[in-house]
Design an enzyme around this catalytic site. Structure first.
Site, PDB file in Angstrom:
ATOM      1  N   CYS A 585       0.905  -1.363   0.120  1.00 20.36           N
ATOM      2  CA  CYS A 585      -0.035  -0.002  -0.054  1.00 20.36           C
ATOM      3  C   CYS A 585       0.800   1.166   0.017  1.00 20.36           C
ATOM      4  CB  CYS A 585      -1.007  -0.200   1.115  1.00 20.36           C
ATOM      5  SG  CYS A 585      -2.417   1.057   1.051  1.00 20.36           S
ATOM      6  N   ARG A 621     -12.463   5.876  -1.964  1.00 18.59           N
ATOM      7  CA  ARG A 621     -11.543   4.926  -1.569  1.00 18.59           C
ATOM      8  C   ARG A 621     -11.814   3.684  -2.454  1.00 18.59           C
ATOM      9  NH1 ARG A 621      -8.055   6.515   2.211  1.00 18.59           N
ATOM     10  NH2 ARG A 621      -7.244   4.319   2.577  1.00 18.59           N
ATOM     11  N   HIS A 689      -3.776  -6.008   1.455  1.00 21.10           N
ATOM     12  CA  HIS A 689      -3.616  -6.216   2.956  1.00 21.10           C
ATOM     13  C   HIS A 689      -4.433  -7.703   3.489  1.00 21.10           C
ATOM     14  CE1 HIS A 689      -2.721  -2.093   3.507  1.00 21.10           C
ATOM     15  NE2 HIS A 689      -3.849  -1.650   2.718  1.00 21.10           N
TER      16      HIS A 689
END
Length: 763
Positions: A585, A621, A689
């Site tokens: 990320c 997002r 993630h």
């Protein structure tokens, strides 16, 4: 009464009656939802039903317990109190409570932190009680500064509301300082700071949510820390620090059954000092009880009402609730983020007797869909506990089982708490009186509670004991052990893993990737060393075989980028020499030419031919489960993405994988087909993630294979330099043999967690 308000009250009342008497269900939020649809200003128009004042309770952890116990204190003091005791803390839950109220002297209302920006201006409460702020449900709430903004906005639009806050938390102190500077609050009553006056000598967890000063982006210095980021902090650069406390706890004593401390301070012009003695245990309860006492004293309650209510508090809502079932003591509690889980683990670990522990994790809307946070829980603290059986339940039990596996704990999968009692019934090692602990997050808690309630009723028990969980751990745990469950192999030169800036780059449990890599080597008998390269540290990458970088909030990311810039040339050389590197990320973005800090594009390290830019006209997002087809992996690669930046690869640069899930975007919406991440030499950059490696053992072993190859070259170079042909041959053969060992692990648990995501996302 105006027409709209009357319609809202009548309709909601009919609905509540029907739910209770026809559907035989509690009303919950439904009357408030309907009432707010009819009259959006419902809370504002009903606040007159509270005649003297109100307290809104907010905070990541503990607000339900604090709300209920504060209401008990006020009732003990003779007040008529309205309280949303079930924890329905959105605007609809608070509206439902007001709709049911025919009139009360005081209201004590739990409120969600984000929703307080809407509720507080409407309610105009007398006090705003802020307990703490920890990372929680990042896919729903976003980064902590977003929550801070919501709280400051709430206070800005309710200028007569007095802030009572935990000053041991630098995130709360920043809110107090920001609120004090608001023009609308120039004439507001001064805020009230509470905290713990001295160190409680507690063991520290690996992850804290505030290591950096938000005022100037320098690292904090602590005189002492209690847990998480709580303690006596100061910034050596700008002077931001914990203020003088108005109310403080001191002389804290943890006992086998409860906690006691001295509370003292000056409120309403009067000095107060008295003893608090509670059957409720845990270091976090010191803060909760101090918050309750501070608010109660400020609203005019006397110390006797406070101490009596605390003594008699008997939670029945699944928070610190005790049962006695089949001859066993049972403790049920809520935990929904790493800090909450770690405090529960302290209670479990302090119990030196035989015990069974069941963890339950769901990922429904109110829980958040991302479970990466479980890798920030220090389950390793339980790894060496004798006479212990551990169970994993809930919708994400497979992820829990994998996390516990890498903590050195074998967890058994269960569908419900009844199975725990069935399986331990014949366990002679545990015995007939082994204690049972059930720890669950939001939506996992109610079904566990219902099952325990039913089991207790069927057994004929008439009462639940008051909470008396053991918490000797806060006295005796000197340090958190991070040892593997297997002994570390000896003899060969170790594989060296550099975990870069873990104090800044670990937002989504990405440090779990290091744990996975470390354990997969250790299980194979391959020696391994992990070096945590924290802010201000240096490292020689020539002696490193694998580099891992995680993600972080924007402000920490900028500080991390400044630190990485100092070693930019060494990192670039490491990459060009084929050194394996995993970047997740934010650190993936930083390796490119540009990355985003809020809405600003800032220079990156320029090691990868990629750019991260503003997402066109959208600021949304990209959040959700994602599955990739990765060239070197035979199984789909599953993870969770949560990022605002969009990353673009130069022509000819290879992505990490192609998105094959129905949901999930990866780098950006424009690239077709969608792709995630980048592969350059032995670098893997990705937005996944989870952490990435916990559900994708092939990716972990791909990195380890490259690390072993690099170590072999380092050993060969050392042998050549020493002119030891025999040692060189031995080192090469050993590296080749250890590379072959990468095929030998049983990955059934990891692949079950992987398949849970793949089955839901790939059609």
């Amino acid at each position: 009464m105006d027409i709209r308000l009357g319609a809202a009250c009548v309709t909601s009342g009919i609905l509540a009656w029907g739910l209770q008497h026809v559907a035989h269900r509690p009303g919950g939020n439904v009357p408030g939802v309907v009432g707010l649809k009819i009259e959006p200003r419902l809370i504002e128009k009903l606040r007159g039903r509270i005649h003297e004042g109100s307290v809104v309770v907010v905070g990541t952890n503990g607000k339900t317990t604090v709300t209920n116990l504060l209401a008990d204190v006020m009732e003990q003091a003779g007040r008529n109190v309205l309280c949303n005791r079930t924890g329905a803390n959105l605007d609809s839950g608070i509206a439902s409570a007001l709709l049911k109220c025919k009139g009360a002297e005081w209201a004590v209302l739990e409120c969600d932190e984000l929703w307080s920006a809407k509720v507080v201006p409407a309610l105009q409460p007398s006090y705003y009680l802020l307990l703490n702020l920890f990372r929680d449900q990042l896919d729903r709430c976003g980064e902590i500064d977003h929550i801070q903004d919501a709280i400051v906005s709430a206070l800005e639009h309710s200028p007569t509301t007095r802030l009572i806050y935990n000053a041991d938390d630098p995130l709360c102190q920043m809110i107090a300082e920001r609120a004090a500077k608001l023009p609308s609050r120039a004439s507001s009553p001064a805020s009230i700071a509470f905290g713990v006056a001295e160190s409680m000598s507690l063991a520290q967890n690996r992850v804290a949510d505030a290591t950096m000063c938000q005022a100037c982006r320098h690292m904090f210095v602590y005189d002492y820390r209690q847990y998480g980021q709580l303690g006596s902090y100061r910034c050596p650069n700008c002077g931001f620090a914990r203020p003088a406390l108005d109310v403080e706890a001191s002389d804290v004593r943890f006992r086998p059954r409860g906690v006691a401390f001295q509370l003292s301070g000056r409120l309403n012009g009067e000095e107060r000092s008295f003893e608090i003695d509670s059957p409720l245990s845990g270091s976090y309860m010191v803060y909760n009880l101090t918050a309750i006492a501070t608010a109660a004293l400020q609203t005019g309650c006397d110390p006797k009402a406070i101490t009596q209510a605390i003594k008699w508090f008997d939670p029945k809502n699944g928070r610190l609730q005790e049962y006695h079932i089949h001859g066993r003591d049972v403790l049920l509690n809520l935990a929904k983020n790493p800090t909450g889980f770690n405090q529960n683990l302290r209670i479990v670990e302090s119990d030196e007797g035989p015990k069974a522990v069941a963890f339950f994790i769901n990922t429904q809307i109110v829980d958040g869909f991302d479970v990466s946070w479980i890798w920030d829980i220090d389950f390793e603290e339980l790894a060496n506990q004798p006479h212990l059986r551990v169970f994993a339940g809930g919708g994400r039990k497979n992820d829990l089982q994998v996390r516990l596996k890498y903590a050195g704990i074998k967890a058994e999968l269960i569908d419900g708490i009844e199975e725990v009692f069935e399986r331990i019934a014949q366990d002679d090692e545990l015995g007939a009186d082994a204690r049972v602990y059930a720890i669950a997050n939001y939506t996992a808690l109610p079904p566990v509670k219902r099952q325990l309630d039913r089991m207790e009723r069927e057994e004929g028990s008439s009462q639940s004991e008051s909470m008396a969980a053991l918490s000797q751990a806060d006295e005796k745990i000197a340090s958190m052990q991070e040892e593997s469950s297997v002994s570390k192999p000896q003899g060969a030169n170790p594989v060296r893993i550099a975990h870069m800036l873990p104090d800044l780059l670990n937002l989504y449990g990405d440090g779990g990737n290091v744990r996975v890599l470390e354990e997969r080597l250790a299980w194979r008998g391959i020696p391994v060393e992990v070096e945590r390269v924290c802010y201000g540290d240096t490292i020689d990458l020539d002696d490193v075989d694998l580099v891992v970088l995680g993600g972080s909030p924007d402000k920490e990311q900028r500080l991390a980028s400044e630190e990485l810039e100092k070693m930019r040339d060494d990192l670039a050389a490491y990459v060009e020499e084929g050194g394996p590197l995993l970047a997740i990320c934010g650190s993936y973005q930083m390796l490119g030419r540009t990355w985003l800090l809020d809405d600003e594009e800032v220079p990156g390290l320029g090691i990868l031919q990629i750019e991260t830019r503003r997402p066109g006209t959208s600021t949304d997002r990209l959040i959700g489960d994602i599955v990739l087809d990765v060239p070197f992996a035979s199984h789909p690669v599953a993870g969770f993405e949560n990022h605002a930046g969009r990353t673009y690869l130069d022509e000819g640069v290879q992505p990490f994988g192609r998105v094959v899930s129905e949901a999930g975007v990866g780098n950006n919406e424009e690239t077709r087909p969608h792709a995630d991440g980048v592969i350059y030499k032995n670098v893997i950059g990705t937005y996944l993630h989870g952490p990435l490696l916990s559900k994708n053992p092939e990716v972990a072993d791909h990195l380890l294979e490259k690390a072993l190859e690099r170590r072999a070259k380092r050993d060969e170079a050392t042998a050549q330099a020493e002119a030891q042909e025999e040692a060189q041959t031995k080192a090469t053969a050993q590296a080749e043999a250890q590379t072959e060992l990468l095929l030998s692990l049983d990955d059934s648990e990891e692949l079950a967690a992987n398949q849970f995501i793949v089955a839901a996302q790939v059609r």
